[in-house]
Write a protein that holds these residues in place. Sequence first.
Motif, PDB file in Angstrom:
ATOM      1  N   CYS A  67       0.910  -1.192   0.037  1.00  0.00           N
ATOM      2  CA  CYS A  67       0.015   0.033   0.107  1.00  0.00           C
ATOM      3  C   CYS A  67       0.914   1.357   0.000  1.00  0.00           C
ATOM      4  CB  CYS A  67      -0.953  -0.131   1.277  1.00  0.00           C
ATOM      5  SG  CYS A  67      -2.044   1.519   1.442  1.00  0.00           S
ATOM      6  N   GLY A  68       1.137   1.846  -1.159  1.00  0.00           N
ATOM      7  CA  GLY A  68       1.939   2.928  -1.421  1.00  0.00           C
ATOM      8  C   GLY A  68       1.371   4.197  -0.580  1.00  0.00           C
ATOM      9  N   ASN A  69       0.258   4.566  -0.588  1.00  0.00           N
ATOM     10  CA  ASN A  69      -0.167   5.811   0.066  1.00  0.00           C
ATOM     11  C   ASN A  69      -0.194   5.569   1.670  1.00  0.00           C
ATOM     12  OD1 ASN A  69      -0.896   7.303  -1.977  1.00  0.00           O
ATOM     13  ND2 ASN A  69      -2.746   6.402  -2.339  1.00  0.00           N
ATOM     14  N   TRP A 205     -10.500   1.265  -8.859  1.00  0.00           N
ATOM     15  CA  TRP A 205     -11.101   0.236  -8.004  1.00  0.00           C
ATOM     16  C   TRP A 205     -10.453  -0.521  -7.329  1.00  0.00           C
ATOM     17  CZ3 TRP A 205     -16.493  -0.123  -6.693  1.00  0.00           C
ATOM     18  CH2 TRP A 205     -16.765  -1.283  -6.163  1.00  0.00           C
ATOM     19  N   GLU A 206     -10.148  -0.196  -5.910  1.00  0.00           N
ATOM     20  CA  GLU A 206      -9.287  -1.004  -5.309  1.00  0.00           C
ATOM     21  C   GLU A 206      -9.746  -2.696  -4.790  1.00  0.00           C
ATOM     22  OE1 GLU A 206      -6.995   0.120  -2.144  1.00  0.00           O
ATOM     23  OE2 GLU A 206      -6.943   2.321  -2.841  1.00  0.00           O
ATOM     24  N   ARG A 207      -9.044  -3.404  -5.035  1.00  0.00           N
ATOM     25  CA  ARG A 207      -9.191  -4.841  -4.390  1.00  0.00           C
ATOM     26  C   ARG A 207      -9.557  -4.751  -2.800  1.00  0.00           C
ATOM     27  NH1 ARG A 207      -4.811  -9.675  -3.760  1.00  0.00           N
ATOM     28  NH2 ARG A 207      -3.727  -7.774  -2.818  1.00  0.00           N
ATOM     29  N   ARG A 213      -9.881   7.453  -3.703  1.00  0.00           N
ATOM     30  CA  ARG A 213      -9.723   8.737  -4.201  1.00  0.00           C
ATOM     31  C   ARG A 213      -8.070   8.774  -4.832  1.00  0.00           C
ATOM     32  NH1 ARG A 213     -12.039  13.231  -4.008  1.00  0.00           N
ATOM     33  NH2 ARG A 213     -10.162  14.566  -3.421  1.00  0.00           N
ATOM     34  N   ALA A 214      -7.400   7.636  -4.312  1.00  0.00           N
ATOM     35  CA  ALA A 214      -6.020   7.453  -4.758  1.00  0.00           C
ATOM     36  C   ALA A 214      -5.335   6.245  -4.220  1.00  0.00           C
ATOM     37  CB  ALA A 214      -5.076   8.483  -4.183  1.00  0.00           C
ATOM     38  N   CYS A 215      -4.504   5.548  -5.231  1.00  0.00           N
ATOM     39  CA  CYS A 215      -3.962   4.130  -4.741  1.00  0.00           C
ATOM     40  C   CYS A 215      -2.693   4.332  -5.466  1.00  0.00           C
ATOM     41  CB  CYS A 215      -4.941   3.067  -5.663  1.00  0.00           C
ATOM     42  SG  CYS A 215      -3.979   1.691  -5.270  1.00  0.00           S
TER      43      CYS A 215
HETATM   44  N1  LIG Z   1      -4.158   1.765  -1.444  1.00  0.00           N
HETATM   45  C1  LIG Z   1      -3.167   1.170  -1.612  1.00  0.00           C
HETATM   46  C2  LIG Z   1      -3.326  -0.239  -2.297  1.00  0.00           C
HETATM   47  C3  LIG Z   1      -4.018  -0.980  -1.066  1.00  0.00           C
HETATM   48  C4  LIG Z   1      -3.913  -2.529  -1.275  1.00  0.00           C
HETATM   49  C5  LIG Z   1      -4.908  -3.067  -2.334  1.00  0.00           C
HETATM   50  N2  LIG Z   1      -6.398  -2.592  -2.267  1.00  0.00           N
HETATM   51  C6  LIG Z   1      -4.759  -4.362  -2.625  1.00  0.00           C
HETATM   52  O1  LIG Z   1      -5.478  -5.363  -1.884  1.00  0.00           O
HETATM   53  O2  LIG Z   1      -3.982  -4.778  -3.157  1.00  0.00           O
HETATM   54  C7  LIG Z   1      -1.863   1.856  -2.183  1.00  0.00           C
HETATM   55  O3  LIG Z   1      -1.877   3.189  -1.836  1.00  0.00           O
HETATM   56  O4  LIG Z   1      -1.194   1.331  -2.747  1.00  0.00           O
END
Ligand SMILES: N[C@@H](CCC[C@H](N)C(=O)O)C(=O)O
Length: 287
Positions: A67-69, A205-207, A213-215
């Motif tokens: 999770c980068g953020n 769309w996050e898993r 708002r950002a990933c």
């Molecule tokens: N928001 C994150 C990614 C978080 C994990 C992702 N939803 C997963 O299950 O792989 C980011 O900033 O990278």
Amino acid sequence: MNGCGNEILVVDLRAATGRVRPEAARALAARTETRFDQIMAIHRPATPGTDAYVRILNCDGSEAEACGNGTRCVVQALSAETGRSRFTFETRAGLILAEEHADGTISVDMGTPRFGWQDIPLAEEFRDTRAIELQIGPIDAPVLHSPSVMSMGNPHAVFWVKEDVDGFALDRFGPILENHPIFPERANISIARVTSPSSLTMRTWERGAGLTRACGSAACAAAVSAARTRRTGRAVAVTQPGGTLSILWRDDDHVIMTGPAEWEWSGRLDPETGDFQRDAAEEREIG
Ligand SMILES: N[C@@H](CCC[C@H](N)C(=O)O)C(=O)O
């Protein structure tokens, strides 16, 4: 905290023995007051030479490798506590190095991307993961098709579009694609548009979390996939609804993500039950 609007609960468990239970995560996510996208649970280091073991949970209670953020949020919290600017964390995806700069922005070395179908993973062999056969919408006029797929520690699919990324019903397509049988561990689904040889706009769309708002890892995946398909160079500004991240795919193959983190509020949490009490202190800003 938040990283470009990605809502993060940073949970300090260094003095505790327990873990955040998935049920507790889901209970926290269900309440407006503590709604979040990811939990970054800071545990005592498991490996000498690292500063902490960081366990990452999505708001559906599932665990994520990266999770980068959230990592930038952990850096800012620990930097405020210790006065240090460089940290090494251990996560399910391996070791992560990060550094806070004098201007308050934070760079995270997100590691190296993987493109092999078994590494992402995909359910069946694809020799070329720059564009795989996958589409959504009418069979003869798909709305989204041929995504670039890769692992940034966690699985990503990036659909390239020429139109405004806001014009796509990602809330409708996201859950279908996240759970498509081609992704045995599900996947983070992004729509990206190249706006110049050094910039992209995208939505994700996050898993395990849905629309965010950002990933950060998705921004890395889009930037690397854009460079890999010759759509951009290797240094890219990635704009998401919550803000812009700078991504550099270095020549040594490491991906460096740079951006802000913001403190919002704090409280006391029972990691077993999800019971939470917010501190009386009003919102403040660090960094
Ligand atoms: N928001 C994150 C990614 C978080 C994990 C992702 N939803 C997963 O299950 O792989 C980011 O900033 O990278």
